[in-house]
Scaffold this motif. Structure first.
Motif, mmCIF file in Angstrom:
data_model
loop_
_atom_site.group_PDB
_atom_site.id
_atom_site.type_symbol
_atom_site.label_atom_id
_atom_site.label_comp_id
_atom_site.label_asym_id
_atom_site.label_seq_id
_atom_site.Cartn_x
_atom_site.Cartn_y
_atom_site.Cartn_z
ATOM 1 N N PHE A 325 -22.061 -17.902 -2.224
ATOM 2 C CA PHE A 325 -20.631 -17.984 -1.886
ATOM 3 C C PHE A 325 -19.980 -19.011 -2.795
ATOM 4 C CE2 PHE A 325 -22.996 -16.595 1.823
ATOM 5 C CZ PHE A 325 -22.453 -15.332 1.943
ATOM 6 N N ASP A 326 -19.469 -18.509 -3.928
ATOM 7 C CA ASP A 326 -19.009 -19.406 -4.983
ATOM 8 C C ASP A 326 -17.599 -19.078 -5.467
ATOM 9 O OD1 ASP A 326 -19.504 -17.018 -6.207
ATOM 10 O OD2 ASP A 326 -21.046 -17.754 -7.577
ATOM 11 N N GLY A 327 -16.956 -18.118 -4.808
ATOM 12 C CA GLY A 327 -15.578 -17.804 -5.197
ATOM 13 C C GLY A 327 -15.455 -16.935 -6.434
ATOM 14 N N ILE A 328 -16.545 -16.274 -6.826
ATOM 15 C CA ILE A 328 -16.502 -15.463 -8.045
ATOM 16 C C ILE A 328 -16.457 -13.967 -7.728
ATOM 17 C CG2 ILE A 328 -17.695 -14.840 -10.187
ATOM 18 C CD1 ILE A 328 -16.698 -17.709 -10.219
ATOM 19 N N LYS A 329 -17.461 -13.477 -6.999
ATOM 20 C CA LYS A 329 -17.621 -12.030 -6.861
ATOM 21 C C LYS A 329 -16.943 -11.470 -5.607
ATOM 22 C CE LYS A 329 -22.102 -12.702 -7.018
ATOM 23 N NZ LYS A 329 -22.052 -14.152 -7.228
ATOM 24 N N TYR A 330 -16.919 -12.273 -4.545
ATOM 25 C CA TYR A 330 -16.314 -11.809 -3.287
ATOM 26 C C TYR A 330 -15.965 -13.034 -2.470
ATOM 27 C CZ TYR A 330 -21.356 -12.221 -2.627
ATOM 28 O OH TYR A 330 -22.646 -12.649 -2.678
ATOM 29 N N GLY A 331 -15.207 -12.818 -1.401
ATOM 30 C CA GLY A 331 -14.817 -13.949 -0.568
ATOM 31 C C GLY A 331 -13.641 -14.698 -1.169
ATOM 32 N N MET A 332 -13.287 -15.809 -0.533
ATOM 33 C CA MET A 332 -12.097 -16.534 -0.977
ATOM 34 C C MET A 332 -12.369 -17.366 -2.236
ATOM 35 S SD MET A 332 -11.622 -19.951 1.313
ATOM 36 C CE MET A 332 -11.281 -20.960 -0.123
ATOM 37 N N ARG A 333 -11.313 -17.690 -2.931
ATOM 38 C CA ARG A 333 -11.369 -18.603 -4.072
ATOM 39 C C ARG A 333 -10.264 -19.638 -3.877
ATOM 40 N NH1 ARG A 333 -11.073 -16.603 -10.333
ATOM 41 N NH2 ARG A 333 -13.146 -15.818 -9.766
ATOM 42 N N SER A 334 -10.626 -20.893 -4.024
ATOM 43 C CA SER A 334 -9.622 -21.953 -3.898
ATOM 44 C C SER A 334 -8.538 -21.769 -4.947
ATOM 45 C CB SER A 334 -10.291 -23.317 -4.066
ATOM 46 O OG SER A 334 -9.303 -24.323 -4.182
ATOM 47 N N ARG A 335 -7.320 -22.230 -4.604
ATOM 48 C CA ARG A 335 -6.239 -22.167 -5.593
ATOM 49 C C ARG A 335 -6.157 -23.431 -6.427
ATOM 50 N NH1 ARG A 335 -1.885 -18.506 -2.443
ATOM 51 N NH2 ARG A 335 -3.502 -17.118 -1.757
ATOM 52 N N ASN B 79 -13.557 -6.481 -3.617
ATOM 53 C CA ASN B 79 -13.708 -7.761 -2.900
ATOM 54 C C ASN B 79 -13.523 -8.983 -3.799
ATOM 55 O OD1 ASN B 79 -14.358 -7.458 0.001
ATOM 56 N ND2 ASN B 79 -15.959 -6.094 -0.788
ATOM 57 N N ALA B 80 -13.286 -8.774 -5.073
ATOM 58 C CA ALA B 80 -13.214 -9.920 -5.984
ATOM 59 C C ALA B 80 -11.928 -10.714 -5.766
ATOM 60 C CB ALA B 80 -13.275 -9.436 -7.425
ATOM 61 N N PRO B 81 -12.019 -12.043 -5.746
ATOM 62 C CA PRO B 81 -10.812 -12.847 -5.549
ATOM 63 C C PRO B 81 -9.854 -12.767 -6.737
ATOM 64 C CG PRO B 81 -12.754 -14.278 -5.832
ATOM 65 C CD PRO B 81 -13.248 -12.864 -5.760
ATOM 66 N N GLU B 82 -10.386 -12.529 -7.941
ATOM 67 C CA GLU B 82 -9.525 -12.367 -9.106
ATOM 68 C C GLU B 82 -10.200 -11.383 -10.044
ATOM 69 O OE1 GLU B 82 -8.340 -16.153 -10.791
ATOM 70 O OE2 GLU B 82 -7.175 -15.145 -12.346
ATOM 71 N N ARG B 83 -9.431 -10.419 -10.560
ATOM 72 C CA ARG B 83 -10.034 -9.326 -11.326
ATOM 73 C C ARG B 83 -9.038 -8.697 -12.286
ATOM 74 N NH1 ARG B 83 -9.998 -4.002 -7.668
ATOM 75 N NH2 ARG B 83 -10.050 -3.152 -9.762
ATOM 76 N N THR B 84 -9.577 -7.928 -13.226
ATOM 77 C CA THR B 84 -8.738 -7.020 -14.005
ATOM 78 C C THR B 84 -9.081 -5.620 -13.506
ATOM 79 O OG1 THR B 84 -10.400 -6.634 -15.700
ATOM 80 C CG2 THR B 84 -8.949 -8.537 -16.009
ATOM 81 N N ASP B 85 -8.682 -4.585 -14.250
ATOM 82 C CA ASP B 85 -9.041 -3.229 -13.840
ATOM 83 C C ASP B 85 -10.538 -2.996 -13.916
ATOM 84 O OD1 ASP B 85 -6.542 -2.554 -13.216
ATOM 85 O OD2 ASP B 85 -6.103 -1.471 -15.083
ATOM 86 N N GLU B 86 -11.195 -3.709 -14.834
ATOM 87 C CA GLU B 86 -12.623 -3.407 -14.995
ATOM 88 C C GLU B 86 -13.591 -4.562 -14.775
ATOM 89 O OE1 GLU B 86 -12.406 -2.799 -19.634
ATOM 90 O OE2 GLU B 86 -12.549 -0.878 -18.566
ATOM 91 N N THR B 87 -13.090 -5.768 -14.583
ATOM 92 C CA THR B 87 -14.056 -6.857 -14.480
ATOM 93 C C THR B 87 -13.547 -8.017 -13.643
ATOM 94 O OG1 THR B 87 -15.518 -8.269 -15.798
ATOM 95 C CG2 THR B 87 -13.272 -8.038 -16.584
ATOM 96 N N LEU B 88 -14.502 -8.919 -13.299
ATOM 97 C CA LEU B 88 -14.157 -10.145 -12.589
ATOM 98 C C LEU B 88 -13.488 -11.109 -13.563
ATOM 99 C CD1 LEU B 88 -17.699 -10.660 -11.009
ATOM 100 C CD2 LEU B 88 -15.666 -9.908 -9.760
ATOM 101 N N VAL B 89 -12.623 -11.954 -13.040
ATOM 102 C CA VAL B 89 -12.008 -12.988 -13.869
ATOM 103 C C VAL B 89 -12.531 -14.349 -13.431
ATOM 104 C CG1 VAL B 89 -9.831 -14.120 -14.481
ATOM 105 C CG2 VAL B 89 -9.928 -11.630 -14.268
#
Lengths: 490, 95
Positions: A325-335, B79-89
Motif C-alpha cells: 500500500f504505497d499510493g502507486i497502483k491502487y488505493g489513495m495517494r496523498s496530495r 484503481n490507480a490513483p493517477e494514470r494516463t490512458d495506458e499507464t500508471l503515473v
C-alpha cells in the motif's frame, strides 16, 4: 411461515427449494432489516442491493430449473470487507483502500456464487483485521446487538453483529488470532476458524499469511458446516491450500460425542477469567460429559507465551504484507508530497490508522537487524513448541474445550485505553492459529448482565469433523444459539 | 545502545511512515509496553528448537510456463490513483 430472518441458512435454503419463499424475496427482506437496524449496529460498510436483487432473480430461475443443487442456493450472505468481491468495493475498513474495487473475486467469493449464494454487502471490521474490538475501523466501531454500549469484538465484528442482529443470515469472516471466534462469542453466534490450509486465501487481503484463515460466521454449527463444505478445497492460486479430499461436513455432523475424550485446560480457568465465563463454560463441558464424552483436565503450560508469539509473528508478516500500500497502483495517494519517497511516506501516514501503524512499526522492529534473533526467530521457535505441545495433547484427546475469550464484550472505548488488555482477549484463540488447528466458538449462555458467553472447541489439524460434531451435539441439547438480542436469556 | 526514540524513528523510516512529535511519543510508550510484554519469551528455553514458519510442510509449486490471458489493462488501471490512458503515473524518480 416463520420470519426468514430467524431461520438458519439451511432452513432458508430448503424453504427456497420448496418454493415457500423466493431468493429475491429473501434478499429484499435482508435489506429491509439492514435499513431498520444497521444505523444502531454499523455492521456494514458497503451494500450491494441492486446487484444482489438482480443476481437473486437469476439464481431463482436456476433453482427452479434444478440447475443449482447446493442446500444454500438462493441464500443471502454477507462478506467481511477484506475478502475481494469483483465489482464491489473492498476497503479493509481502511482509508487507504477507501475507493478500491477489486478487478477479481477471492476464491471463496467465487465458490459462494457458484453455489448460488447471493452477496448482500461487505462487513465492517477492524482496519486490516488488526484489533479485537472493531474499534480500529475507519468507518466507526460495530456495536454489540445485545448491548449497543458494548463492542462487537473483532476483527470480524461486522460479521458477528450482523448475524446476531438478524441483518444477515450468515457471513464469511477471517481469523488470524481469534477474529472469527472472539466476536462470535461476544455476539452470541457460531463461528469456525478452519484448519490452516483448509480454505483458499486467494483474494483475502493478507494480514499475517501464515496465520490467516477464512471461515463462516452463522446461526449454528450446521450452517457453519454447510458453508465450510462450499468454501473448502485446494486452489492452485494459493499454494498453502491443502490438496486433500474433504468429507461432506454436513453429512457427518450427527456422530455425537459419546466416547470422545475432551481435555479442559486448567490454565484457562485461572487468574484473569471472568467468573461467569468460567461457570458457563464448565457447565457446557458438563453438558458434553452428560452426552457421553469423557472430560478430563489437561495442562497448557505455554499459555502465557501464546499472545507474545502471536504479536511478533503477526506484526512481522503484516509489516511485509502491507508494504504494497504505497499510493502507486491502487488505493489513495496523498496530495502533499515532494518526490517518490515522500509520496510513500505521506500516503501511508495519512492512509493508515494508529493501530495499523503501530503493528507495522512493531513488525519492522522484530525483523530488523539486531532484534531479529531475539524476537522473530525466537517466536518461530516458540511456535514449534506450542504446536508440539498440542500434538502431544491430541495423541490422547480428541478435542480441547475452553472459553473463547476471558471476558464477555467490554464497553466501547475501554480497550483502546489499555491495548495490552485488548491483545489478551485473544489468549485462548491465538494458539489455534499458531498451531494451525480448527477452532469453533458456540454460544453457551449469558453472564450476569445478559451478555453472551462462548465455548471454544479446538481439534487437531483437519479434525473439523470432530469439532463440528461436538458443537452440533451441544446445540442439539441447548438453545443459547437460538437466542436473539432482546430475547429470553434463560 | 540506541535510545527508544532513535529506534522508533529508525523503524518508522524503514516502514515509510512519518510520525509527528506527538505520534512519536505515543509510539515510544505503546511499543515499549508491547515489547516489554513480548520479552517474556526470553525466559523460555528454546535451545536447539528449529524455528517453524508453517505447520504443514510447504514446498515450491512448479507449473508449465504457459501463456494465459491476464487482466485487461483498463481493469487494473481503474484503481490507480493517477494514470494516463495506458499507464500508471509516478513522480520523477531519476533526475
Amino acid at each position: 411461515m416463520e420470519d426468514i430472518l430467524n431461520m438458519t441458512a439451511l432452513e432458508l435454503g430448503s424453504a427456497i427449494k420448496r418454493g415457500e419463499i423466493s431468493s429475491p424475496e429473501a434478499v429484499a427482506r435482508v435489506f429491509d432489516a439492514i435499513e431498520t437496524k444497521d444505523k444502531a449496529i454499523n455492521a456494514y460498510i458497503t451494500l450491494n442491493r441492486d446487484q444482489a436483487l438482480e443476481r437473486a432473480a437469476v439464481v431463482q430461475q436456476k433453482i427452479e430449473r434444478d440447475e443449482l443443487t447446493s442446500p444454500l442456493a438462493g441464500v443471502p450472505v454477507a462478506i467481511k470487507d477484506n475478502i475481494c468481491t469483483k465489482g464491489i468495493k473492498t476497503t479493509c475498513a481502511s482509508k487507504i483502500l477507501g475507493d478500491f474495487t477489486p478487478p477479481y473475486s477471492a476464491t471463496v467469493t467465487q465458490k459462494l456464487e457458484t453455489a448460488g449464494m447471493v452477496i448482500c454487502g461487505k462487513l465492517n471490521m477492524d482496519e486490516f483485521a488488526m484489533g479485537s474490538t472493531n474499534e480500529t475501523s475507519y468507518y466507526g466501531p460495530v456495536k454489540n446487538p445485545f448491548d449497543t454500549s458494548r463492542v462487537s469484538g473483532g476483527s470480524s465484528g461486522g460479521a458477528a453483529a450482523a448475524v446476531a442482529a438478524r441483518e444477515a443470515v450468515c457471513a464469511l469472516g477471517s481469523d488470524t488470532g481469534g477474529s472469527i471466534r472472539q466476536p462470535a462469542s461476544y455476539c452470541g453466534v457460531t463461528g469456525l476458524k478452519p484448519t490452516y490450509g483448509a480454505v483458499s486465501r486467494y483474494g483475502l487481503i493478507a494480514y499475517a499469511s501464515s496465520l490467516d484463515q477464512i471461515g463462516p460466521v452463522a446461526r449454528d454449527v450446521a450452517d457453519c458446516a454447510a458453508i465450510l463444505g462450499i468454501i473448502c478445497g485446494h486452489d492452485p492460486a494459493d499454494s498453502t491450500s491443502l490438496d486433500i479430499s474433504h468429507p461432506d461436513y454436513t453429512a457427518v455432523l450427527d456422530g455425537g460425542v459419546r466416547g470422545m475424550k475432551i481435555g479442559l485446560p486448567r490454565e484457562c480457568f485461572e487468574a484473569g477469567l471472568d467468573s461467569d465465563v468460567a461457570d458457563r463454560v464448565r457447565a457446557a463441558a458438563d453438558t458434553l460429559r452428560g452426552a457421553g464424552a469423557v472430560v478430563e483436565e489437561v495442562s497448557l503450560p505455554l499459555l502465557d507465551y501464546v499472545v507474545p508469539t502471536y504479536c511478533i509473528i503477526a506484526s512481522a508478516e503484516a509489516s511485509s504484507n502491507l508494504s504494497c500500500f504505497d499510493g502507486i497502483k491502487y488505493g489513495m495517494r496523498s496530495r502533499n508530497y515532494d518526490g517518490l519517497t515522500d509520496l510513500y511516506n505521506a500516503t501511508r501516514s495519512e492512509g493508515f490508522g494508529d493501530e495499523v501503524k503501530k503493528r507495522i512499526l512493531l513488525g519492522t522492529f522484530v525483523l530488523s537487524s539486531g532484534y531479529y534473533d531475539a524476537y522473530y526467530r525466537r517466536a518461530l521457535q516458540v511456535k514449534a513448541l506450542i504446536k508440539n505441545h498440542f500434538d502431544a495433547i491430541f495423541e490422547k484427546y480428541d478435542l480441547i474445550v475452553c472459553p473463547t475469550s476471558p471476558t464477555t464484550a467490554p464497553r466501547l472505548g475501554e480497550s483502546l485505553s489499555d491495548p495490552l488488555k485488548m491483545y489478551l482477549s485473544d489468549i485462548f484463540t491465538a494458539s489455534a492459529n499458531i498451531a494451525g488447528l480448527p477452532g469453533l466458538s458456540v454460544p453457551c449462555g449469558f453472564d450476569r448482565v445478559g451478555l453472551p458467553v462462548g465455548m471454544q472447541i479446538i481439534g487437531q489439524r483437519l479434525g473439523e469433523v470432530k469439532v463440528l460434531s461436538a458443537g452440533y451435539a451441544y446445540q442439539q441439547l441447548t438453545s443459547y444459539h437460538k437466542t436473539a438480542p432482546g430475547g429470553d436469556l434463560r | 545502545m540506541r535510545t527508544a526514540k532513535e529506534i522508533v524513528e529508525y523503524v518508522a523510516e524503514l516502514s515509510r511512515i512519518k510520525l509527528d512529535e506527538d505520534e512519536t511519543e505515543k509510539m515510544i510508550k505503546e511499543l515499549g509496553e508491547v515489547i516489554e510484554y513480548m520479552d517474556i519469551l526470553q525466559g523460555l528455553d528454546t535451545e536447539g528448537v528449529e524455528p517453524m514458519s508453517h505447520v504443514f510442510p510447504i514446498t515450491n509449486v512448479m507449473r508449465e510456463d504457459e501463456v494465459t490471458p491476464s487482466f485487461e489493462r483498463e481493469d487494473i488501471l481503474r484503481n490507480a490513483p493517477e494514470r494516463t490512458d495506458e499507464t500508471l503515473v509516478v513522480p520523477k524518480t531519476i533526475e
